[in-house]
Design an enzyme around this catalytic site. Structure first.
Site, short mmCIF file in Angstrom:
data_model
loop_
_atom_site.label_atom_id
_atom_site.label_comp_id
_atom_site.label_asym_id
_atom_site.label_seq_id
_atom_site.Cartn_x
_atom_site.Cartn_y
_atom_site.Cartn_z
N TYR A 84 -11.22 -3.37 3.95
CA TYR A 84 -11.74 -3.35 5.32
C TYR A 84 -12.78 -4.44 5.60
O TYR A 84 -13.35 -4.46 6.70
CB TYR A 84 -12.36 -1.97 5.60
CG TYR A 84 -11.36 -0.87 5.91
CD1 TYR A 84 -10.34 -0.55 5.01
CD2 TYR A 84 -11.47 -0.11 7.07
CE1 TYR A 84 -9.44 0.48 5.28
CE2 TYR A 84 -10.57 0.92 7.36
CZ TYR A 84 -9.56 1.20 6.45
OH TYR A 84 -8.67 2.22 6.72
N THR A 109 -4.32 16.89 6.39
CA THR A 109 -3.36 17.94 6.78
C THR A 109 -2.19 17.91 5.79
O THR A 109 -1.34 17.03 5.85
CB THR A 109 -2.85 17.68 8.21
OG1 THR A 109 -3.97 17.43 9.04
CG2 THR A 109 -2.05 18.86 8.74
N TYR A 147 0.81 -1.21 0.00
CA TYR A 147 0.00 0.00 0.00
C TYR A 147 0.85 1.27 0.00
O TYR A 147 0.58 2.22 -0.70
CB TYR A 147 -0.90 -0.05 1.23
CG TYR A 147 -1.54 1.24 1.64
CD1 TYR A 147 -2.54 1.81 0.87
CD2 TYR A 147 -1.14 1.89 2.81
CE1 TYR A 147 -3.12 3.01 1.26
CE2 TYR A 147 -1.72 3.07 3.20
CZ TYR A 147 -2.71 3.63 2.42
OH TYR A 147 -3.28 4.82 2.79
N HIS A 200 -11.34 8.69 8.48
CA HIS A 200 -10.19 8.65 7.56
C HIS A 200 -9.95 10.05 7.00
O HIS A 200 -10.89 10.83 6.87
CB HIS A 200 -10.47 7.68 6.40
CG HIS A 200 -9.21 7.23 5.69
ND1 HIS A 200 -8.56 8.03 4.77
CD2 HIS A 200 -8.50 6.09 5.78
CE1 HIS A 200 -7.49 7.38 4.32
NE2 HIS A 200 -7.42 6.20 4.92
N GLY A 201 -8.71 10.34 6.65
CA GLY A 201 -8.40 11.61 5.99
C GLY A 201 -9.09 11.64 4.63
O GLY A 201 -9.32 10.59 4.02
N ASP A 202 -9.40 12.84 4.13
CA ASP A 202 -10.15 12.92 2.87
C ASP A 202 -9.24 12.84 1.64
O ASP A 202 -9.65 13.17 0.52
CB ASP A 202 -11.02 14.18 2.83
CG ASP A 202 -10.18 15.44 2.78
OD1 ASP A 202 -8.94 15.34 2.83
OD2 ASP A 202 -10.78 16.53 2.70
N ASP A 255 25.72 -6.58 -24.54
CA ASP A 255 25.71 -7.12 -23.17
C ASP A 255 26.83 -8.16 -23.02
O ASP A 255 26.59 -9.35 -22.93
CB ASP A 255 24.31 -7.75 -22.94
CG ASP A 255 24.15 -8.34 -21.55
OD1 ASP A 255 24.92 -7.96 -20.65
OD2 ASP A 255 23.26 -9.20 -21.38
C1 SPV Z 1 19.84 -9.29 -17.73
O1 SPV Z 1 18.77 -8.73 -17.54
O2 SPV Z 1 20.86 -8.70 -18.09
C2 SPV Z 1 19.96 -10.74 -17.48
C3 SPV Z 1 18.78 -11.58 -17.62
O3 SPV Z 1 21.05 -11.18 -17.23
S1 SPV Z 1 18.79 -12.23 -19.22
O4 SPV Z 1 18.87 -11.13 -20.16
O5 SPV Z 1 17.57 -12.99 -19.38
O6 SPV Z 1 19.96 -13.10 -19.34
MG MG Z 2 22.64 -9.91 -17.57
#
Ligand code: SPV
Ligand code: MG
Length: 432
Positions: free
Chosen positions: A76, A123, A44, A90-92, A205
């Site tokens: 609730y 408030t 929440y 409760h606050g509005d 990557d």
């Molecule tokens: C990344 O998010 O860089 C990961 C997960 O290593 S994956 O791309 O699925 O390998």
């Molecule tokens: Mg990764």
């Protein structure tokens, strides 16, 4: 017989606004104050700074309060059926946004037995705002933030983690709250993905984006958020370098790193066997885990071992043997990855691991097997689910389409209908 009044709190500190509500409530009868439990507080509002016991004691100390109860659900239905107070106060401030669903729920429940809702003007002054901001600042401090992930593992059944790679995506992870299925929900943690951190920089990557740059991204996210961070640490590099990174990341307040059992030139796992990828030996990877665990200085920091056996088609048995070794070397959790659409190999692995190591957190990244639900994963013992790249993948086509539209029409008008108004963007950003 005197009338009863119910009001529920989800706060770590009592300020002028809460006192105003209590004073108003007292005018109508005996005040029963609810304290929202931990698991609902994180859905929440935010992670509580005080324990449930401390929050109960804090509310009990207020002179207007006759009795304190724990409210276990944000809606609730149960608490009102149990207490049947004459009034709810409760606050509005709950008339708009996701909180409006709670207001509607209270109204329906009060109507069942003829109870009445009293709304007190919220408030909204400088002091109250400052207190709220201060609470957020404390949560963002490294010692609080770092410890949050381990605590969450004991509070909620499955930790929902979303990929972030900048301040703005951090804010989306921090502030997005939705109402659905009779409750409110938000993300619990953030994943700093090597794929998305690299993509954001237009780089592949392959561990090319170095730790200094990754740390810059983490800092940007930390500057504007409070939620715990799980870092994709790739292979961790040389053990001799890795131990230094563990110290730095732990000190910054990162809660966990996920270390992948590959070696040499790492490629993204979703390429699977289409590119050359080498899995580390069990012995060498275990030594890396051990070195990392020895380097860390708090109990909060987690090193999670990521097993690539299914990605590299080495089979379940290899995956389980590795899990056994990595847990033995001190890994605080196991991430199992797969690029199959069908989650059955993931489920088989999780069931086996759960049977052997009932308490080791299991982490999954359902990018390929994206039809699985969090409940399904939790039923197989998964404790952390990471939505590892969806924010990046949704932003890219949106930006590309805007670029195309401007080029096509030689103006920005046509693109505008898909754009967030500047005012809304600005309202996402907090002042200090
Ligand atoms: C990344 O998010 O860089 C990961 C997960 O290593 S994956 O791309 O699925 O390998
Ligand atoms: Mg990764």
């Amino acid at each position: 017989m005197s009338k009863t009044v119910y009001t529920c709190f989800c706060t770590d500190i009592i300020h002028e606004g809460h006192r105003n509500i209590l004073r108003e409530a007292k005018k109508y009868g005996d005040v029963i104050a609810g304290v929202l439990c931990d698991s609902e507080s994180v859905r929440y509002n935010r992670f509580p700074l005080k324990s449930l016991e401390e929050r109960i004691a804090m509310i009990e100390a207020e002179p207007e309060v006759s009795r304190v109860v724990v409210q276990n659900e944000i809606m609730y239905d149960k608490i009102l059926a149990e207490l049947k107070p004459d009034y709810v106060v409760h606050g509005d401030n709950w008339k708009e946004g996701p909180m409006a669903a709670i207001r509607a729920n209270v109204a329906v429940n009060l109507a069942h037995y003829g109870g009445q809702l009293i709304e007190v003007p919220y408030t909204d002054n400088y002091e109250v705002k400052k207190i709220d901001a201060r609470m957020r600042d404390i949560l963002a401090m490294p010692e609080y933030r770092r410890a949050m992930l381990k605590k969450l593992l004991n509070i909620i059944p499955i930790i929902k983690t979303i990929e972030v790679h900048s301040g703005i995506t951090g804010l989306i992870a921090e502030k997005t709250v939705v109402e659905h299925d009779g409750g409110l929900d938000q993300f619990d943690a953030m994943w700093i993905s090597s794929l998305c951190d690299s993509t954001e920089k237009g780089k592949p990557d392959i561990e090319l984006v170095d730790m200094s740059s990754r740390i810059r991204t983490i800092e940007d996210v930390m500057d504007v958020t409070t939620k715990p961070i799980i870092l994709d640490a790739d292979t961790g590099g040389l053990i001799e370098h890795f131990v230094y990174h563990v110290r730095t990341l732990e000190r910054m307040g990162v809660s966990a790193i996920i270390l992948e059992d590959k070696t040499g030139l790492k490629k993204n796992s979703l390429f699977g066997t289409e590119v050359e990828q080498t899995q580390d030996t069990i012995e060498h990877f275990s030594a890396k885990i051990r070195a990392g665990k020895e380097a860390q200085r708090t109990d909060d920091f987690m090193i999670i071992a990521r097993i690539e056996s299914l990605i590299l088609e080495k089979g379940e048995e290899d995956a389980i043997a590795r899990a056994r070794a990595y847990v033995g070397a001190g890994a605080d959790g196991i991430m199992i990855h797969s690029r199959k659409k069908d989650p059955s190999e993931i489920f088989t692995f999780c069931d086996e691991l759960r049977a052997e190591f009932p308490n080791t957190p299991i982490v999954v990244v359902p990018t390929s097997f994206n039809s699985v639900t969090e409940n399904e994963l939790a039923s197989h013992g998964v404790k952390i689910v990471i939505y590892a790249n969806q924010l990046t993948r949704s932003a890219f086509p949106a930006m590309e389409s805007t670029a195309r539209s401007i080029l096509t029409h030689h103006r920005a008008l046509e693109a505008d209908k898909n754009l967030m108004p500047i005012k809304e963007i600005i309202s996402l950003i907090d002042d200090i």
